[in-house]
Design a protein around this motif. Sequence first.
Motif, PDB file in Angstrom:
ATOM      1  N   ARG A  90      -7.217   4.151  -3.401  1.00 50.48           N
ATOM      2  CA  ARG A  90      -8.269   4.365  -4.413  1.00 50.48           C
ATOM      3  C   ARG A  90      -8.795   5.795  -4.402  1.00 50.48           C
ATOM      4  O   ARG A  90      -9.497   6.202  -5.340  1.00 50.48           O
ATOM      5  CB  ARG A  90      -9.424   3.374  -4.210  1.00 50.48           C
ATOM      6  CG  ARG A  90     -10.370   3.654  -3.059  1.00 50.48           C
ATOM      7  CD  ARG A  90     -11.322   2.514  -2.831  1.00 50.48           C
ATOM      8  NE  ARG A  90     -12.382   2.711  -1.863  1.00 50.48           N
ATOM      9  CZ  ARG A  90     -12.211   2.731  -0.542  1.00 50.48           C
ATOM     10  NH1 ARG A  90     -10.975   2.572  -0.030  1.00 50.48           N
ATOM     11  NH2 ARG A  90     -13.246   2.907   0.271  1.00 50.48           N
ATOM     12  N   ARG A  91      -8.482   6.557  -3.377  1.00 49.72           N
ATOM     13  CA  ARG A  91      -8.983   7.926  -3.267  1.00 49.72           C
ATOM     14  C   ARG A  91      -8.079   8.942  -3.980  1.00 49.72           C
ATOM     15  O   ARG A  91      -8.457  10.102  -4.120  1.00 49.72           O
ATOM     16  CB  ARG A  91      -9.133   8.324  -1.798  1.00 49.72           C
ATOM     17  CG  ARG A  91     -10.092   7.416  -1.034  1.00 49.72           C
ATOM     18  CD  ARG A  91     -10.246   7.827   0.415  1.00 49.72           C
ATOM     19  NE  ARG A  91     -10.959   6.807   1.155  1.00 49.72           N
ATOM     20  CZ  ARG A  91     -12.302   6.744   1.235  1.00 49.72           C
ATOM     21  NH1 ARG A  91     -13.025   7.651   0.613  1.00 49.72           N
ATOM     22  NH2 ARG A  91     -12.891   5.782   1.894  1.00 49.72           N
ATOM     23  N   GLN A 124     -19.884   8.065   2.687  1.00 44.65           N
ATOM     24  CA  GLN A 124     -18.867   7.034   2.459  1.00 44.65           C
ATOM     25  C   GLN A 124     -19.163   6.160   1.245  1.00 44.65           C
ATOM     26  O   GLN A 124     -18.273   5.886   0.440  1.00 44.65           O
ATOM     27  CB  GLN A 124     -18.735   6.128   3.705  1.00 44.65           C
ATOM     28  CG  GLN A 124     -18.100   6.807   4.892  1.00 44.65           C
ATOM     29  CD  GLN A 124     -16.721   7.369   4.611  1.00 44.65           C
ATOM     30  OE1 GLN A 124     -16.021   6.938   3.693  1.00 44.65           O
ATOM     31  NE2 GLN A 124     -16.355   8.385   5.366  1.00 44.65           N
ATOM     32  N   TYR A 162     -15.922   8.488  10.135  1.00 41.11           N
ATOM     33  CA  TYR A 162     -14.640   9.142   9.866  1.00 41.11           C
ATOM     34  C   TYR A 162     -14.423  10.221  10.919  1.00 41.11           C
ATOM     35  O   TYR A 162     -14.994  11.319  10.810  1.00 41.11           O
ATOM     36  CB  TYR A 162     -14.616   9.725   8.452  1.00 41.11           C
ATOM     37  CG  TYR A 162     -13.284  10.290   8.069  1.00 41.11           C
ATOM     38  CD1 TYR A 162     -13.148  11.623   7.692  1.00 41.11           C
ATOM     39  CD2 TYR A 162     -12.128   9.490   8.079  1.00 41.11           C
ATOM     40  CE1 TYR A 162     -11.915  12.149   7.354  1.00 41.11           C
ATOM     41  CE2 TYR A 162     -10.902  10.012   7.741  1.00 41.11           C
ATOM     42  CZ  TYR A 162     -10.783  11.336   7.375  1.00 41.11           C
ATOM     43  OH  TYR A 162      -9.571  11.846   7.040  1.00 41.11           O
ATOM     44  N   GLU A 190      -3.137   2.915  11.192  1.00 44.77           N
ATOM     45  CA  GLU A 190      -2.369   2.342  10.074  1.00 44.77           C
ATOM     46  C   GLU A 190      -1.000   3.004   9.960  1.00 44.77           C
ATOM     47  O   GLU A 190      -0.027   2.334   9.611  1.00 44.77           O
ATOM     48  CB  GLU A 190      -3.127   2.502   8.753  1.00 44.77           C
ATOM     49  CG  GLU A 190      -4.314   1.556   8.605  1.00 44.77           C
ATOM     50  CD  GLU A 190      -4.796   1.498   7.184  1.00 44.77           C
ATOM     51  OE1 GLU A 190      -5.893   2.015   6.915  1.00 44.77           O
ATOM     52  OE2 GLU A 190      -4.083   0.951   6.331  1.00 44.77           O
ATOM     53  N   LYS A 234       0.833  -1.206   0.000  1.00 44.58           N
ATOM     54  CA  LYS A 234       0.000   0.000   0.000  1.00 44.58           C
ATOM     55  C   LYS A 234       0.873   1.263   0.000  1.00 44.58           C
ATOM     56  O   LYS A 234       1.820   1.374   0.774  1.00 44.58           O
ATOM     57  CB  LYS A 234      -0.897  -0.023   1.226  1.00 44.58           C
ATOM     58  CG  LYS A 234      -1.972   1.043   1.301  1.00 44.58           C
ATOM     59  CD  LYS A 234      -2.889   0.715   2.467  1.00 44.58           C
ATOM     60  CE  LYS A 234      -4.024   1.698   2.629  1.00 44.58           C
ATOM     61  NZ  LYS A 234      -4.919   1.283   3.760  1.00 44.58           N
ATOM     62  N   ASN A 288     -10.917  -1.869   3.602  1.00 43.12           N
ATOM     63  CA  ASN A 288     -11.614  -1.954   4.885  1.00 43.12           C
ATOM     64  C   ASN A 288     -11.911  -0.494   5.239  1.00 43.12           C
ATOM     65  O   ASN A 288     -10.964   0.234   5.616  1.00 43.12           O
ATOM     66  CB  ASN A 288     -10.723  -2.528   6.006  1.00 43.12           C
ATOM     67  CG  ASN A 288     -10.437  -4.015   5.903  1.00 43.12           C
ATOM     68  OD1 ASN A 288     -10.274  -4.669   6.916  1.00 43.12           O
ATOM     69  ND2 ASN A 288     -10.340  -4.554   4.710  1.00 43.12           N
ATOM     70  N   THR A 289     -13.128  -0.061   5.092  1.00 43.93           N
ATOM     71  CA  THR A 289     -13.443   1.352   5.276  1.00 43.93           C
ATOM     72  C   THR A 289     -14.506   1.568   6.344  1.00 43.93           C
ATOM     73  O   THR A 289     -15.685   1.311   6.108  1.00 43.93           O
ATOM     74  CB  THR A 289     -13.919   1.970   3.945  1.00 43.93           C
ATOM     75  OG1 THR A 289     -12.867   1.865   2.993  1.00 43.93           O
ATOM     76  CG2 THR A 289     -14.305   3.428   4.107  1.00 43.93           C
ATOM     77  N   PRO A 340      -3.407   5.915   5.461  1.00 45.73           N
ATOM     78  CA  PRO A 340      -4.249   6.901   6.135  1.00 45.73           C
ATOM     79  C   PRO A 340      -4.172   6.781   7.653  1.00 45.73           C
ATOM     80  O   PRO A 340      -3.431   5.929   8.187  1.00 45.73           O
ATOM     81  CB  PRO A 340      -5.657   6.519   5.653  1.00 45.73           C
ATOM     82  CG  PRO A 340      -5.580   5.019   5.568  1.00 45.73           C
ATOM     83  CD  PRO A 340      -4.176   4.705   5.126  1.00 45.73           C
ATOM     84  N   CYS A 381      -7.149   0.071  -0.681  1.00 41.35           N
ATOM     85  CA  CYS A 381      -7.993   0.921   0.145  1.00 41.35           C
ATOM     86  C   CYS A 381      -7.811   2.420  -0.087  1.00 41.35           C
ATOM     87  O   CYS A 381      -8.267   2.940  -1.081  1.00 41.35           O
ATOM     88  CB  CYS A 381      -7.817   0.562   1.610  1.00 41.35           C
ATOM     89  SG  CYS A 381      -9.268   1.020   2.550  1.00 41.35           S
ATOM     90  N   ASN A 382      -7.062   3.096   0.804  1.00 46.67           N
ATOM     91  CA  ASN A 382      -6.923   4.553   0.671  1.00 46.67           C
ATOM     92  C   ASN A 382      -6.293   4.943  -0.653  1.00 46.67           C
ATOM     93  O   ASN A 382      -6.558   6.044  -1.165  1.00 46.67           O
ATOM     94  CB  ASN A 382      -6.080   5.095   1.834  1.00 46.67           C
ATOM     95  CG  ASN A 382      -6.208   6.600   1.984  1.00 46.67           C
ATOM     96  OD1 ASN A 382      -5.319   7.347   1.617  1.00 46.67           O
ATOM     97  ND2 ASN A 382      -7.362   7.060   2.487  1.00 46.67           N
TER      98      ASN A 382
HETATM   99  N1  ING Z   1      -9.369   2.890   5.198  1.00 49.01           N
HETATM  100  C1  ING Z   1     -10.003   4.074   4.854  1.00 49.01           C
HETATM  101  C2  ING Z   1     -10.074   4.370   3.365  1.00 49.01           C
HETATM  102  O1  ING Z   1      -9.357   5.159   2.812  1.00 49.01           O
HETATM  103  C3  ING Z   1     -10.782   6.096   5.656  1.00 49.01           C
HETATM  104  C4  ING Z   1      -9.530   5.267   5.629  1.00 49.01           C
HETATM  105  C5  ING Z   1     -11.823   5.715   6.493  1.00 49.01           C
HETATM  106  C6  ING Z   1     -10.906   7.158   4.791  1.00 49.01           C
HETATM  107  C7  ING Z   1     -12.994   6.453   6.504  1.00 49.01           C
HETATM  108  C8  ING Z   1     -12.085   7.893   4.769  1.00 49.01           C
HETATM  109  C9  ING Z   1     -13.125   7.546   5.632  1.00 49.01           C
HETATM  110  O2  ING Z   1     -10.987   3.808   2.784  1.00 49.01           O
HETATM  111  C10 ING Z   1      -8.208   2.361   4.783  1.00 49.01           C
HETATM  112  N2  ING Z   1      -7.903   1.167   5.306  1.00 49.01           N
HETATM  113  O3  ING Z   1      -7.456   2.936   3.996  1.00 49.01           O
END
Ligand code: ING
Length: 313
Positions: free
Chosen positions: A180-181, A217, A207, A151, A132, A202-203, A136, A177-178
């Motif tokens: 992808r943002r 979300q 938040y 994390e 990764k 895993n989200t 985050p 996970c993160n």
């Molecule tokens: N989890 C989350 C993600 O980016 C997060 C961190 C949680 C971001 C809630 C925004 C809101 O999907 C991981 N594991 O990266």
Amino acid sequence: MTAKPATRNARNLVLGVAQLGPIARSETRSEVVQRLLSLMHEAHSKGVQLIAYPELALTTFFPRWFFEDTAELDSFYETEMPSKETQILFDTARDLGIGFHLGYAELTSQGRRFNAAILVERDGTVVCKFRKVHIPGHEEHEPHRPFQHLERRYFEESPEGFKVWDAFGGKVGVAICNDRRWPETYRVMGLQGVELILIGYNTPTHYAPDRGQNPLQAFHNHLVMQSGAYQNGTWVAGIAKGGFEEGSELLAQSCIIAPSGQLVAQAVTTGDELVVAEINLEMCRNYKETLFDFNRYRRPEAYGIITQQKGVE
Ligand code: ING
């Protein structure tokens, strides 16, 4: 009787997104592996050629807790892959001729910790191990939070970045996970010609830094993956660990997204659920050779700001 429409040049792959429901802290690796095997057998019965499991698919999402005791923290990591408990998964996959993606916490022999995912071809050869890139959460215990997101304490950022591999009849990439943002995740692989990106996540739906985002979300989850797919002419699969896990509601919404950005299949539960679609990798050309023909239309020389390093004045 109308003539059957000519089928486009097809490079088909039957893809199975294996969403997992909650994994309890007390659940053993072997108990989890049994759930993975059950999904794998279901996938095989449906002709699936590649099955993708979520991020950290072997344990509960342990960064939600602060561990002072390193031995307890270490219990959530794998020091080898395949490990004793996952060897049966590798053996079964090879026997069934099915490839798989598996997310897990990696503890290297040098003591380095990564949020990793392995991709294995149908003949059992390891295509790649991805780590990764975007980590985050926070580094120190923050007792005021309803639950932690440590994390950044428990994983290092990947030194390798995003690569694309020739596998499953196409060009396949992995993110976690993160990742992808961040638009760079998709574009860095898009510039390498990626045709399918596998993204386990895993989200938590809560938040802590901005509760206003909580009801968004599910929207943000599909927004970023659909945009990434469309803007880079690639298939994207999002694979969730969902449901109410150890006091934390995790977003499900696993899905398979076409290069058009359209959702072609998605999970309808928050538990263990296999989402299957036959994807045509040739469809990527519809976008890579038209709207998003990077060589013809993209202007890197006009993007000066993007070449700046982090923190450069
Ligand atoms: N989890 C989350 C993600 O980016 C997060 C961190 C949680 C971001 C809630 C925004 C809101 O999907 C991981 N594991 O990266």
